[in-house]
Write a protein that holds these residues in place. Structure first.
Motif, PDB file in Angstrom:
ATOM      1  N   ARG B 101       0.848  -1.195   0.000  1.00  0.00           N
ATOM      2  CA  ARG B 101       0.000   0.000   0.000  1.00  0.00           C
ATOM      3  C   ARG B 101       0.878   1.237   0.000  1.00  0.00           C
ATOM      4  O   ARG B 101       1.712   1.428   0.892  1.00  0.00           O
ATOM      5  N   ASN B 118       4.242   1.056   2.097  1.00  0.00           N
ATOM      6  CA  ASN B 118       4.196  -0.060   3.039  1.00  0.00           C
ATOM      7  C   ASN B 118       4.253  -1.345   2.243  1.00  0.00           C
ATOM      8  O   ASN B 118       3.246  -1.871   1.786  1.00  0.00           O
ATOM      9  N   THR B 121       4.038  -5.160   5.430  1.00  0.00           N
ATOM     10  CA  THR B 121       2.848  -5.522   6.214  1.00  0.00           C
ATOM     11  C   THR B 121       1.822  -4.387   6.217  1.00  0.00           C
ATOM     12  O   THR B 121       1.530  -3.813   7.256  1.00  0.00           O
ATOM     13  N   PRO B 122       1.254  -4.060   5.040  1.00  0.00           N
ATOM     14  CA  PRO B 122       0.275  -2.954   5.029  1.00  0.00           C
ATOM     15  C   PRO B 122      -1.008  -3.329   5.762  1.00  0.00           C
ATOM     16  O   PRO B 122      -1.510  -4.431   5.611  1.00  0.00           O
ATOM     17  N   THR B 123      -1.526  -2.445   6.565  1.00  0.00           N
ATOM     18  CA  THR B 123      -2.788  -2.693   7.265  1.00  0.00           C
ATOM     19  C   THR B 123      -3.937  -2.047   6.498  1.00  0.00           C
ATOM     20  O   THR B 123      -3.719  -1.226   5.626  1.00  0.00           O
ATOM     21  N   LEU B 231       2.079 -11.863   8.662  1.00  0.00           N
ATOM     22  CA  LEU B 231       1.712 -10.480   8.893  1.00  0.00           C
ATOM     23  C   LEU B 231       2.553 -10.024  10.092  1.00  0.00           C
ATOM     24  O   LEU B 231       2.053  -9.894  11.217  1.00  0.00           O
ATOM     25  N   PRO B 233       6.559  -7.851  10.676  1.00  0.00           N
ATOM     26  CA  PRO B 233       7.638  -7.199   9.908  1.00  0.00           C
ATOM     27  C   PRO B 233       8.944  -7.996   9.840  1.00  0.00           C
ATOM     28  O   PRO B 233       9.364  -8.611  10.825  1.00  0.00           O
ATOM     29  N   GLU B 312       3.458   3.239  11.412  1.00  0.00           N
ATOM     30  CA  GLU B 312       2.187   3.822  11.882  1.00  0.00           C
ATOM     31  C   GLU B 312       2.325   5.282  12.301  1.00  0.00           C
ATOM     32  O   GLU B 312       1.625   5.733  13.202  1.00  0.00           O
TER      33      GLU B 312
END
Lengths: 186, 391
Positions: B101, B118, B121-123, B231, B233, B312
């Motif tokens: 992302r 990202n 591990t894009p959320t 999921l 890093p 984040e």
């Protein structure tokens, strides 16, 4: 004009419609964990089931118990002096250490398989924190009646050909969570 | 680009629960914004976001290939040298990337600009691929949006297609996540998509992963893991007890990991300085330098500071004409200095918000848009997720 979004969204694990297999969507099965046959009978369980479950679990123990490369690694999960060397028949010539047989899970209703139970240990608090299956599913805080999710208590598989250590990933995430940082994705 | 207010949908919380969207209001705090939406003109979006997004993805993929072979660039990024061989092997082997992302600054005028990528591990995956899609259907059904309303969002189908591209690997796909409930749902969603693509799948919490004396990762049943969706890093795994063993497994291809190790060069914010170095003046890039680069003074007194390994929004500082905005956190180390971007702000009943676009990529193609708004100029995990519509 061409549509820019997905035509259809189907979910097979998540969401309301399908069998939704996030933990907790199957019904737990009642069962029990006992140290031996007499305590099982005294608790009012059918004698035949107590005896056959014990025999089956005891028979599985050598093959399915978790096995570690060192005493220290084994004792981290099971506590001081709770581990012994693995019979060479159950390693591929390697050295291994495994916990003692602590008890057994009673077979139940076609959904739960009889199998050995082990006393787990928490090195952080130095307390014994319950009874576990060979694969690490927590069964109960103590001996006696309990319930388990059948998918967590199916027949264990043999760990004969290798020694396995666990817990080598995840420490950073736990530390971050504890610090109130929430998810770490970004 | 407009922000719409919609009628409050009765029982929207119950609707979220039905979707297994358990973190719509984590701890009772806001997250999912059900009664608002951003509206974009499709022609403008294609010109200002879609075009630049695909270009940025191609540029970053090309950069990753060069960085993987460059000891100087890997050292610049602060990646420990004992990991360089494994990174090079992962890239050379062509380990497949599934998703990422980009965070983009876009105010409706001119090309969107890259804030960061990202790549590991894009959320926001489940909210983007499924929840906001279902939200659109619900709003159309209730007449709050026109019957022909559309959304820039084919994330769900694109991911299933992508999982089909993995060669047979002799075992299930195992998904692992850490302790946070929202990460569990994200991992479960990804696992769902892989299963629909034909993989046999399972889930093993990250701290239950086992390592055998024979050098394999195993799940809770001691089955070897050949294909691992983590999921979690890479830079955390690298410092943990099993890190060196994992490095050896990646170096010789004993396990296929998603996202692959080579992607860690792109999720590193130092990458943004390398991208600017290679494409100075590009209309979708913000001038970016390492903080200790003498050229960083060109940015002047107003700029953003972002540690290479921060996440984040933690430890980010924005120094602008209106003052300093900073977010506390545990991440230190070398930082990049990046020019400030024109991020739009909107008035809402709860106050002013700053809005950032999420441009989702599967493989190297832009496939979906997500939008987040935050009271702070720094987008953090307190940001709200707001659905969008093409209008």
């Amino acid at each position: 004009m061409a549509m820019k979004r997905s035509r259809k969204i189907t979910l097979v694990l998540l969401g309301g419609v399908a069998s939704g297999a996030l933990a907790g969507c199957e019904d737990p099965a009642p069962t029990a964990v006992y140290a031996d046959v007499p305590s099982c009978i005294r608790d009012g369980q059918p004698e035949g089931v107590c005896r056959s479950s014990f025999a089956e679990a005891e028979g599985q123990h050598a093959a399915v118990a978790p096995k570690y490369a060192s005493t220290a690694e084994c004792e981290t999960d099971f506590g001081p002096e709770q581990c012994r060397p693995v019979d060479p028949a159950h390693t591929n010539g390697g050295v291994g250490f495994m916990p003692f047989f602590a008890g057994y899970l009673l077979a139940g209703g076609g959904r739960v398989a009889a199998q050995p139970a082990y006393r787990g240990y928490d090195p952080a608090t130095r307390r014994y924190d319950g009874l576990y299956t060979a694969s690490g599913t927590r069964l109960s805080p103590a001996f006696g009646r309990t319930s388990v999710y059948p998918s967590n208590a199916s027949r264990p598989s043999a760990t004969r050909s290798m020694t396995v250590s666990r817990g080598g990933f995840g420490a950073t995430g736990r530390a971050m969570s504890g610090g109130g940082l929430g998810g770490f994705g970004g | 680009m407009r922000r719409l207010s919609l009628p409050v949908y009765p029982d929207w919380r119950a609707w979220c629960a039905e979707q297994s969207f358990d973190f719509a209001e984590p701890g009772g705090e806001g997250y999912w914004r059900d009664d608002a939406a951003y509206a974009f003109d499709l022609t403008a979006l294609e010109r200002d976001v879609e075009g630049p997004a695909d270009e940025l993805l191609a540029m970053m993929d090309d950069l990753a290939g060069r960085v993987a072979e460059s000891e100087r660039d890997l050292a610049f990024l602060g990646i420990p040298s004992d990991w360089w061989d494994a990174i090079r092997a992962s890239r050379k082997r062509g380990d497949l990337s599934v998703y990422g992302r980009m965070d983009l600054a876009y105010d409706g005028t001119g090309p969107a600009k890259l804030l960061e990528f990202n790549a590991d591990t894009p959320t926001g995956l489940y909210e983007t691929g499924a929840v906001q899609w279902h939200w659109l259907e619900r709003r159309k059904a209730s007449g709050d949006l026109p019957a022909d309303a559309d959304q820039y969002n084919r994330l769900h189908e694109a991911l299933i297609e992508r999982w089909r591209a993995f060669p047979p690997h002799g075992g299930p796909l195992v998904a692992s996540s850490g302790p946070e409930p929202e990460d569990r749902v994200t991992a479960e969603y990804m696992r769902d998509l892989a299963q629909q693509a034909g993989h046999v799948t399972g889930h093993t919490p990250i701290d239950a992963i086992g390592l055998t004396s024979t050098g394999l990762l195993v799940d809770e049943r001691d089955q070897a893991i050949r294909l691992w969706f983590k999921l979690y890093p890479w830079e955390w795994l690298a410092t943990e007890v099993f890190g060196p063993a994992l490095r050896a497994m990646v170096a010789d291809g004993r396990v296929i990991v998603v996202e692959p190790l080579w992607r860690s060069v792109l999720s590193n914010k130092g990458m943004l300085a390398l991208l600017w170095r290679d494409h100075p003046g590009h209309p979708s890039l913000l001038p970016t330098y390492a903080e200790d680069d003498p050229a960083a003074v060109k940015l002047g007194p107003h700029h953003a500071e972002k540690p290479f390994f921060a996440r984040e929004g933690h430890n980010v500082r924005l120094i602008g004409p209106e003052g300093v905005t900073a977010r506390a956190g545990p991440y230190g180390g070398r930082a990049v200095r990046q020019a400030l971007a024109a991020v739009p702000s909107f008035d809402t009943p709860e106050g002013r918000v700053h809005t950032v676009l999420g441009a989702w990529a599967v493989g190297n193609a832009f496939v979906a848009l997500s939008v987040r708004e935050d009271a702070s100029r720094i987008t953090t995990d307190d940001a709200w997720f707001v659905p969008h519509v093409l209008a």
